[in-house]
Design an enzyme around this catalytic site. Structure first.
Site, PDB file in Angstrom:
ATOM      1  CG  HIS A  84      -3.963   4.007   3.496  1.00  0.00           C
ATOM      2  ND1 HIS A  84      -2.986   3.284   4.165  1.00  0.00           N
ATOM      3  CD2 HIS A  84      -4.321   5.005   4.343  1.00  0.00           C
ATOM      4  CE1 HIS A  84      -2.769   3.812   5.365  1.00  0.00           C
ATOM      5  NE2 HIS A  84      -3.569   4.861   5.497  1.00  0.00           N
ATOM      6  CB  CYS A 128       0.929   1.245   4.372  1.00  0.00           C
ATOM      7  SG  CYS A 128      -0.671   0.841   5.099  1.00  0.00           S
ATOM      8  CG  ASP A 140      -2.898  14.872  -4.776  1.00  0.00           C
ATOM      9  OD1 ASP A 140      -3.843  14.198  -4.351  1.00  0.00           O
ATOM     10  OD2 ASP A 140      -2.339  14.641  -5.886  1.00  0.00           O
ATOM     11  CG  HIS A 170      -8.600  14.470  -2.165  1.00  0.00           C
ATOM     12  ND1 HIS A 170      -7.637  14.431  -3.149  1.00  0.00           N
ATOM     13  CD2 HIS A 170      -9.119  13.213  -2.117  1.00  0.00           C
ATOM     14  CE1 HIS A 170      -7.582  13.216  -3.672  1.00  0.00           C
ATOM     15  NE2 HIS A 170      -8.476  12.456  -3.070  1.00  0.00           N
ATOM     16  CG  HIS A 215      -4.355  -0.411   5.087  1.00  0.00           C
ATOM     17  ND1 HIS A 215      -3.898   0.168   3.924  1.00  0.00           N
ATOM     18  CD2 HIS A 215      -5.357  -1.246   4.714  1.00  0.00           C
ATOM     19  CE1 HIS A 215      -4.583  -0.316   2.891  1.00  0.00           C
ATOM     20  NE2 HIS A 215      -5.475  -1.177   3.355  1.00  0.00           N
ATOM     21  CG  ASN A 232     -12.595  10.793  -4.701  1.00  0.00           C
ATOM     22  OD1 ASN A 232     -13.596  11.494  -4.826  1.00  0.00           O
ATOM     23  ND2 ASN A 232     -11.395  11.200  -5.081  1.00  0.00           N
ATOM     24  CB  CYS A 265      -0.920  -0.018   1.217  1.00  0.00           C
ATOM     25  SG  CYS A 265      -1.788   1.550   1.449  1.00  0.00           S
ATOM     26  N   GLY A 305     -13.688   7.614  -8.463  1.00  0.00           N
ATOM     27  CA  GLY A 305     -12.362   8.192  -8.696  1.00  0.00           C
ATOM     28  C   GLY A 305     -11.322   7.825  -7.659  1.00  0.00           C
ATOM     29  CG  HIS A 314      -6.858   9.434   0.582  1.00  0.00           C
ATOM     30  ND1 HIS A 314      -6.941   8.129   0.140  1.00  0.00           N
ATOM     31  CD2 HIS A 314      -7.201  10.214  -0.476  1.00  0.00           C
ATOM     32  CE1 HIS A 314      -7.282   8.121  -1.138  1.00  0.00           C
ATOM     33  NE2 HIS A 314      -7.465   9.366  -1.540  1.00  0.00           N
TER      34      HIS A 314
HETATM   35  P1  5GP Z   1      -7.901   9.234  -4.741  1.00  0.00           P
HETATM   36  O1  5GP Z   1      -7.956   9.297  -6.239  1.00  0.00           O
HETATM   37  O2  5GP Z   1      -7.677   7.819  -4.268  1.00  0.00           O
HETATM   38  O3  5GP Z   1      -9.059   9.910  -4.049  1.00  0.00           O
HETATM   39  O4  5GP Z   1      -6.651  10.111  -4.299  1.00  0.00           O
HETATM   40  C1  5GP Z   1      -5.351   9.645  -4.384  1.00  0.00           C
HETATM   41  C2  5GP Z   1      -4.476  10.854  -4.572  1.00  0.00           C
HETATM   42  O5  5GP Z   1      -3.145  10.483  -4.265  1.00  0.00           O
HETATM   43  C3  5GP Z   1      -4.470  11.394  -5.999  1.00  0.00           C
HETATM   44  O6  5GP Z   1      -4.971  12.730  -6.003  1.00  0.00           O
HETATM   45  C4  5GP Z   1      -2.992  11.334  -6.417  1.00  0.00           C
HETATM   46  O7  5GP Z   1      -2.582  12.465  -7.142  1.00  0.00           O
HETATM   47  C5  5GP Z   1      -2.275  11.224  -5.084  1.00  0.00           C
HETATM   48  N1  5GP Z   1      -1.030  10.479  -5.136  1.00  0.00           N
HETATM   49  C6  5GP Z   1      -0.788   9.330  -5.836  1.00  0.00           C
HETATM   50  N2  5GP Z   1       0.466   8.909  -5.618  1.00  0.00           N
HETATM   51  C7  5GP Z   1       1.026   9.797  -4.738  1.00  0.00           C
HETATM   52  C8  5GP Z   1       2.316   9.890  -4.131  1.00  0.00           C
HETATM   53  O8  5GP Z   1       3.220   9.054  -4.323  1.00  0.00           O
HETATM   54  N3  5GP Z   1       2.545  10.941  -3.300  1.00  0.00           N
HETATM   55  C9  5GP Z   1       1.581  11.875  -3.035  1.00  0.00           C
HETATM   56  N4  5GP Z   1       1.903  12.879  -2.205  1.00  0.00           N
HETATM   57  N5  5GP Z   1       0.347  11.823  -3.606  1.00  0.00           N
HETATM   58  C10 5GP Z   1       0.072  10.789  -4.438  1.00  0.00           C
HETATM   59 ZN    ZN Z   2      -2.347   1.430   3.649  1.00  0.00          ZN
END
Ligand code: 5GP
Ligand code: ZN
Length: 112
Positions: free
Chosen positions: A98, A8, A31, A102, A47, A87, A5, A93, A100
């Site tokens: 894991h 993680c 991000d 935004h 996690h 999300n 992950c 999306g 989180h």
């Molecule tokens: P999700 O699409 O799951 O709601 O959000 C995941 C977010 O993680 C995306 O906006 C993506 O740009 C961000 N992200 C993906 N890989 C990494 C990374 O290695 N480091 C950071 N800081 N953000 C990441």
């Molecule tokens: Zn995780």
């Protein structure tokens, strides 16, 4: 810790990612692909695959995520104008499974 992950591994420090803020139970990172001038992810250290699973597993961890959101918004100067997005599922999306949230701001945000 789930070895495959990404978040993680960031929580564990195996993948470097500077922390905007941190609490006992959560971290905040920028991000990598920002969708607004301020785009921070608040990530619980525990996690769970999504925010609903986190809520079911630990109300303390859930509350800590939102407390850290408040601190980050204050620190980033967007306390009065920001958006929180969580999300859940590929269809919505979600790309990192894991939990989180935004935190978006620093510009006029469209209504949706
Ligand atoms: P999700 O699409 O799951 O709601 O959000 C995941 C977010 O993680 C995306 O906006 C993506 O740009 C961000 N992200 C993906 N890989 C990494 C990374 O290695 N480091 C950071 N800081 N953000 C990441
Ligand atoms: Zn995780």
């Amino acid at each position: 810790m789930t070895a495959d992950c990404l978040f993680c591994r960031i929580v564990a420090g195996d993948v470097p990612s500077p922390r905007v803020a941190e609490s006992e139970r959560s971290i905040a990172i920028r991000d990598i692909n920002p969708a607004a001038p301020v785009h921070v992810l608040v990530v619980p250290k525990r996690h769970e695959p999504d925010i609903g699973a986190l809520a079911r597993s630990s109300t303390e961890d859930l509350a800590d995520v939102f407390a850290l959101v408040g601190r980050v918004a204050e620190q980033e100067g967007i306390a009065t104008d920001h958006r929180i997005v969580a999300n859940t599922g590929r269809g919505a999306g979600q790309s990192v499974f894991h939990a989180h949230v935004h935190v978006l701001g620093g510009t006029e945000l469209a209504e949706r």
